[in-house]
Write a protein that holds these residues in place. Structure first.
Motif, short mmCIF file in Angstrom:
data_model
loop_
_atom_site.label_atom_id
_atom_site.label_comp_id
_atom_site.label_asym_id
_atom_site.label_seq_id
_atom_site.Cartn_x
_atom_site.Cartn_y
_atom_site.Cartn_z
N GLU A 72 79.67 4.13 24.35
CA GLU A 72 80.73 3.54 23.60
C GLU A 72 81.91 4.31 23.01
N GLU A 73 81.58 5.86 22.78
CA GLU A 73 83.09 6.68 22.16
C GLU A 73 83.87 7.00 23.11
N ARG A 74 82.65 7.55 24.17
CA ARG A 74 83.89 6.99 25.84
C ARG A 74 84.50 5.83 26.41
N GLU A 75 84.55 5.05 25.64
CA GLU A 75 84.43 3.54 27.00
C GLU A 75 84.00 2.81 27.66
N GLY A 76 82.31 3.89 27.69
CA GLY A 76 81.63 3.79 28.69
C GLY A 76 81.01 2.28 28.37
N VAL A 77 81.21 1.62 30.12
CA VAL A 77 80.56 0.39 29.70
C VAL A 77 78.99 0.86 31.30
N PRO A 78 77.62 -0.26 30.18
CA PRO A 78 76.56 -0.18 30.99
C PRO A 78 76.66 -0.47 32.43
N ALA A 79 75.90 -0.39 33.59
CA ALA A 79 76.88 -1.15 34.86
C ALA A 79 75.20 -0.56 35.93
N THR A 80 75.41 -1.64 36.62
CA THR A 80 74.80 -0.67 38.62
C THR A 80 75.28 -0.67 39.18
N VAL A 81 74.94 -0.41 40.12
CA VAL A 81 75.12 0.21 41.75
C VAL A 81 74.90 -1.17 42.49
N GLU A 82 75.87 -1.54 42.77
CA GLU A 82 76.07 -2.96 43.48
C GLU A 82 75.12 -2.96 45.22
N GLY A 83 74.62 -3.53 45.79
CA GLY A 83 73.58 -3.06 46.73
C GLY A 83 72.04 -2.09 47.27
N THR A 84 72.45 -2.35 44.84
CA THR A 84 70.56 -0.88 45.35
C THR A 84 69.80 -1.84 44.83
N GLU A 85 69.54 -3.16 44.38
CA GLU A 85 68.83 -3.56 43.81
C GLU A 85 67.63 -4.03 44.73
N HIS A 86 66.38 -3.39 43.88
CA HIS A 86 65.61 -4.05 44.46
C HIS A 86 64.69 -5.86 43.97
N GLY A 87 65.03 -6.54 45.30
CA GLY A 87 64.81 -7.83 44.62
C GLY A 87 65.47 -8.23 43.49
N ASP A 88 64.71 -8.78 42.39
CA ASP A 88 65.57 -8.96 41.78
C ASP A 88 65.72 -8.12 40.49
N HIS A 89 65.17 -6.31 40.43
CA HIS A 89 65.59 -5.74 39.88
C HIS A 89 66.86 -4.59 39.75
N LEU A 90 66.63 -4.41 38.96
CA LEU A 90 68.65 -3.52 38.77
C LEU A 90 67.94 -2.59 40.12
N GLY A 91 68.76 -1.92 40.21
CA GLY A 91 69.24 -0.85 41.01
C GLY A 91 69.75 0.18 40.07
N VAL A 92 70.36 1.36 41.10
CA VAL A 92 70.77 2.79 39.87
C VAL A 92 71.34 2.26 39.66
N LEU A 93 71.08 3.00 37.76
CA LEU A 93 72.42 2.70 36.78
C LEU A 93 73.09 3.59 36.68
N ARG A 94 73.92 3.05 35.90
CA ARG A 94 75.38 4.66 35.98
C ARG A 94 75.87 3.30 34.48
N ASP A 96 79.79 2.59 33.19
CA ASP A 96 81.24 2.70 34.22
C ASP A 96 82.04 3.59 32.84
N PHE A 97 82.91 4.49 33.20
CA PHE A 97 84.12 4.99 32.05
C PHE A 97 85.24 4.54 32.42
N GLY A 98 85.50 3.19 33.51
CA GLY A 98 86.60 2.26 33.62
C GLY A 98 87.07 3.99 35.18
N GLY A 99 86.65 4.23 36.33
CA GLY A 99 87.03 5.18 36.58
C GLY A 99 87.44 4.51 37.95
N GLY A 100 86.91 2.59 38.32
CA GLY A 100 87.63 2.03 39.00
C GLY A 100 86.75 1.58 40.47
N ASN A 101 85.65 1.96 40.10
CA ASN A 101 84.01 2.34 41.08
C ASN A 101 83.77 0.44 41.30
N ASP A 102 84.43 0.56 42.50
CA ASP A 102 84.45 -1.37 43.10
C ASP A 102 82.77 -1.62 43.42
#
Length: 148
Positions: A72-94, A96-102
């Motif tokens: 949060e000191e870097r304006e980061g937000v918890p995120a996951t990468v769409e399309g990497t989920e395993h069923g109802d489990h989250l995929g790759v954790l990231r 997001d520092f606002g870099g525009g990654n859709d």
């Protein structure tokens, strides 16, 4: 934006976030057969009060509040990468520092840390680069799996 960044610290923080605490491992890094050299040479951080030994020092933690504050000191937000989920489990954790990654989908800190802990990950990061500039570098590592 500077006012927003400052409002996440100190007594004003209580209204916006609960202290997430250390997590199930008391902030201590998780060791395993696949621990990387970068983890072995990182300074362990087990509290939000811990300071890096020097600028550019690699740090490692599992402490939830340390990770949230750092992001949060870097304006980061918890995120996951769409399309990497395993069923109802989250995929790759990231974070997001606002870099525009859709491909990133914002999630709650609770979801992020539930997945972080269930995968027994370590958070390897830097506060500052060796030149003194703030760093957004971080890496997630599972010391029990080569493919983390």
């Amino acid at each position: 934006m500077a006012a927003d960044k400052d409002s996440t610290k100190g007594s004003g923080d209580a209204g916006r976030h609960d202290d997430l605490g250390p997590g199930p491992d008391d902030g201590k890094i998780r060791q395993g057969p696949e621990s990387s050299k970068s983890l072995k040479y990182s300074q362990e951080v087990t509290s939000p009060e811990d300071e890096p030994e020097r600028e550019g020092r690699s740090l490692a933690t599992t402490h939830h509040e340390v990770i949230r504050q750092w992001a949060e000191e870097r304006e980061g937000v918890p995120a996951t990468v769409e399309g990497t989920e395993h069923g109802d489990h989250l995929g790759v954790l990231r974070i997001d520092f606002g870099g525009g990654n859709d491909k990133l989908r914002h999630i709650s800190w609770d979801e992020w840390f539930d997945t972080f802990d269930s995968r027994k990950l370590n958070f390897i990061y830097q506060e500052q680069r060796s030149d003194g500039q703030q760093s957004n570098f971080f890496r997630l590592e599972n010391p029990n799996r080569e493919d983390a």
